[in-house]
Design a protein around this motif. Structure first.
Motif, mmCIF file in Angstrom:
data_model
loop_
_atom_site.group_PDB
_atom_site.id
_atom_site.type_symbol
_atom_site.label_atom_id
_atom_site.label_comp_id
_atom_site.label_asym_id
_atom_site.label_seq_id
_atom_site.Cartn_x
_atom_site.Cartn_y
_atom_site.Cartn_z
ATOM 1 N N LEU A 129 -29.303 15.035 -23.150
ATOM 2 C CA LEU A 129 -28.110 14.705 -22.380
ATOM 3 C C LEU A 129 -28.538 14.104 -21.051
ATOM 4 C CD1 LEU A 129 -25.915 17.888 -22.892
ATOM 5 C CD2 LEU A 129 -26.161 15.880 -24.345
ATOM 6 N N VAL A 130 -27.727 13.206 -20.542
ATOM 7 C CA VAL A 130 -27.974 12.634 -19.216
ATOM 8 C C VAL A 130 -26.685 12.715 -18.413
ATOM 9 C CG1 VAL A 130 -29.870 11.106 -19.875
ATOM 10 C CG2 VAL A 130 -27.543 10.290 -20.079
ATOM 11 N N TRP A 131 -26.851 12.912 -17.122
ATOM 12 C CA TRP A 131 -25.727 13.022 -16.202
ATOM 13 C C TRP A 131 -25.730 11.839 -15.266
ATOM 14 C CZ3 TRP A 131 -28.111 17.054 -18.354
ATOM 15 C CH2 TRP A 131 -27.334 18.137 -18.774
ATOM 16 N N GLY A 132 -24.529 11.426 -14.887
ATOM 17 C CA GLY A 132 -24.388 10.397 -13.874
ATOM 18 C C GLY A 132 -24.129 11.052 -12.529
ATOM 19 N N GLU A 133 -24.247 10.277 -11.481
ATOM 20 C CA GLU A 133 -23.928 10.805 -10.151
ATOM 21 C C GLU A 133 -22.476 11.239 -10.059
ATOM 22 O OE1 GLU A 133 -25.143 8.096 -7.099
ATOM 23 O OE2 GLU A 133 -27.276 8.504 -7.460
ATOM 24 N N CYS A 134 -21.647 10.717 -10.948
ATOM 25 C CA CYS A 134 -20.231 11.103 -10.989
ATOM 26 C C CYS A 134 -20.033 12.441 -11.702
ATOM 27 C CB CYS A 134 -19.419 10.020 -11.687
ATOM 28 S SG CYS A 134 -19.921 9.725 -13.402
ATOM 29 N N THR A 135 -21.093 13.059 -12.177
ATOM 30 C CA THR A 135 -21.154 14.362 -12.864
ATOM 31 C C THR A 135 -20.737 14.309 -14.328
ATOM 32 O OG1 THR A 135 -18.962 15.251 -12.290
ATOM 33 C CG2 THR A 135 -20.751 15.627 -10.693
ATOM 34 N N GLN A 162 -21.932 -5.967 -19.524
ATOM 35 C CA GLN A 162 -22.873 -6.922 -18.958
ATOM 36 C C GLN A 162 -22.689 -7.159 -17.466
ATOM 37 O OE1 GLN A 162 -23.045 -10.418 -21.314
ATOM 38 N NE2 GLN A 162 -23.406 -9.299 -23.202
ATOM 39 N N VAL A 163 -21.505 -7.012 -16.949
ATOM 40 C CA VAL A 163 -21.271 -7.281 -15.530
ATOM 41 C C VAL A 163 -21.244 -5.985 -14.727
ATOM 42 C CG1 VAL A 163 -19.695 -8.306 -13.858
ATOM 43 C CG2 VAL A 163 -20.007 -9.389 -16.080
ATOM 44 N N ASN A 164 -20.255 -5.163 -14.952
ATOM 45 C CA ASN A 164 -20.104 -3.916 -14.209
ATOM 46 C C ASN A 164 -20.514 -2.748 -15.091
ATOM 47 O OD1 ASN A 164 -19.000 -5.279 -12.014
ATOM 48 N ND2 ASN A 164 -16.955 -5.173 -12.874
ATOM 49 N N GLN A 165 -21.601 -2.107 -14.750
ATOM 50 C CA GLN A 165 -22.029 -0.947 -15.526
ATOM 51 C C GLN A 165 -21.348 0.283 -14.943
ATOM 52 O OE1 GLN A 165 -26.314 -1.031 -15.691
ATOM 53 N NE2 GLN A 165 -26.210 -2.377 -17.459
ATOM 54 N N GLN A 166 -20.270 0.703 -15.631
ATOM 55 C CA GLN A 166 -19.430 1.782 -15.134
ATOM 56 C C GLN A 166 -19.451 2.969 -16.078
ATOM 57 O OE1 GLN A 166 -15.695 -0.272 -15.046
ATOM 58 N NE2 GLN A 166 -16.040 -1.073 -12.989
ATOM 59 N N CYS A 167 -19.161 4.141 -15.521
ATOM 60 C CA CYS A 167 -19.006 5.352 -16.323
ATOM 61 C C CYS A 167 -17.787 5.161 -17.231
ATOM 62 C CB CYS A 167 -18.787 6.555 -15.405
ATOM 63 S SG CYS A 167 -18.333 8.067 -16.287
ATOM 64 N N PRO A 168 -17.909 5.458 -18.513
ATOM 65 C CA PRO A 168 -16.762 5.270 -19.404
ATOM 66 C C PRO A 168 -15.617 6.246 -19.153
ATOM 67 C CG PRO A 168 -18.646 6.137 -20.608
ATOM 68 C CD PRO A 168 -19.111 5.860 -19.225
ATOM 69 N N MET A 169 -15.861 7.290 -18.389
ATOM 70 C CA MET A 169 -14.815 8.286 -18.122
ATOM 71 C C MET A 169 -14.035 7.976 -16.841
ATOM 72 S SD MET A 169 -15.097 10.293 -20.704
ATOM 73 C CE MET A 169 -14.362 11.856 -20.364
ATOM 74 N N ARG A 173 -14.895 5.245 -14.525
ATOM 75 C CA ARG A 173 -15.045 3.840 -14.129
ATOM 76 C C ARG A 173 -15.764 3.643 -12.793
ATOM 77 N NH1 ARG A 173 -14.759 2.105 -19.004
ATOM 78 N NH2 ARG A 173 -12.709 2.089 -19.930
ATOM 79 N N GLN A 174 -16.455 4.672 -12.304
ATOM 80 C CA GLN A 174 -17.309 4.479 -11.130
ATOM 81 C C GLN A 174 -18.579 3.773 -11.572
ATOM 82 O OE1 GLN A 174 -18.174 7.928 -8.733
ATOM 83 N NE2 GLN A 174 -16.196 8.860 -9.204
ATOM 84 N N GLU A 175 -19.261 3.141 -10.622
ATOM 85 C CA GLU A 175 -20.533 2.517 -10.954
ATOM 86 C C GLU A 175 -21.473 3.580 -11.518
ATOM 87 O OE1 GLU A 175 -24.236 0.119 -8.845
ATOM 88 O OE2 GLU A 175 -22.534 0.765 -7.627
ATOM 89 N N TRP A 176 -22.104 3.295 -12.663
ATOM 90 C CA TRP A 176 -22.964 4.289 -13.299
ATOM 91 C C TRP A 176 -24.322 4.310 -12.626
ATOM 92 C CZ3 TRP A 176 -22.553 8.338 -16.356
ATOM 93 C CH2 TRP A 176 -23.717 8.911 -16.834
ATOM 94 N N LYS A 177 -24.707 5.491 -12.176
ATOM 95 C CA LYS A 177 -26.035 5.744 -11.657
ATOM 96 C C LYS A 177 -26.504 7.052 -12.259
ATOM 97 C CE LYS A 177 -25.351 3.436 -7.242
ATOM 98 N NZ LYS A 177 -25.296 3.596 -5.791
ATOM 99 N N PHE A 178 -27.718 7.029 -12.841
ATOM 100 C CA PHE A 178 -28.253 8.255 -13.428
ATOM 101 C C PHE A 178 -28.516 9.262 -12.316
ATOM 102 C CE2 PHE A 178 -29.257 5.208 -16.745
ATOM 103 C CZ PHE A 178 -28.938 5.919 -17.887
ATOM 104 N N ASN A 179 -28.138 10.511 -12.579
ATOM 105 C CA ASN A 179 -28.380 11.581 -11.627
ATOM 106 C C ASN A 179 -29.778 12.128 -11.873
ATOM 107 O OD1 ASN A 179 -28.334 13.739 -9.913
ATOM 108 N ND2 ASN A 179 -26.463 14.627 -10.698
#
Length: 85
Positions: free
Chosen positions: A46-52, A68-75, A77-83
């Motif tokens: 499992l991986v977590w995003g900064e958005c939890t 391809q343009v905006n890599q967002q969390c599917p839940m 829609r914040q920018e996805w960054k791995f936590n």
């Protein structure tokens, strides 16, 4: 009365500690594995995003590659960054 143990077999279980029970992308249980894997565990982490929000690693990587343009969390829609816990 004395009891003598001749054989001992231990059983262990594990469980991912996540903020949800199912992956928000594939809807499979975190205790199982994603559709691409045969067995749960280290090969399907499992991986977590900064958005939890939490996803199977294979699911979020596939999702991000489709964005391809905006890599967002599917839940959320914040920018996805791995936590990096």
């Amino acid at each position: 009365m004395k009891v003598i143990i001749k054989n001992w077999q231990s059983v262990a279980t594990w469980k991912w500690v996540a903020n949800d029970d199912n992956c928000g992308i594939c809807r499979m249980s975190f205790d199982g594995c994603c559709p691409e894997c045969k067995f749960p565990g280290d090969n399907c982490p499992l991986v977590w995003g900064e958005c939890t929000h939490c996803f199977h690693m294979h699911c979020i990587v596939k999702w991000l590659q489709s964005q391809q343009v905006n890599q967002q969390c599917p839940m959320c829609r914040q920018e996805w960054k791995f936590n990096n816990r």
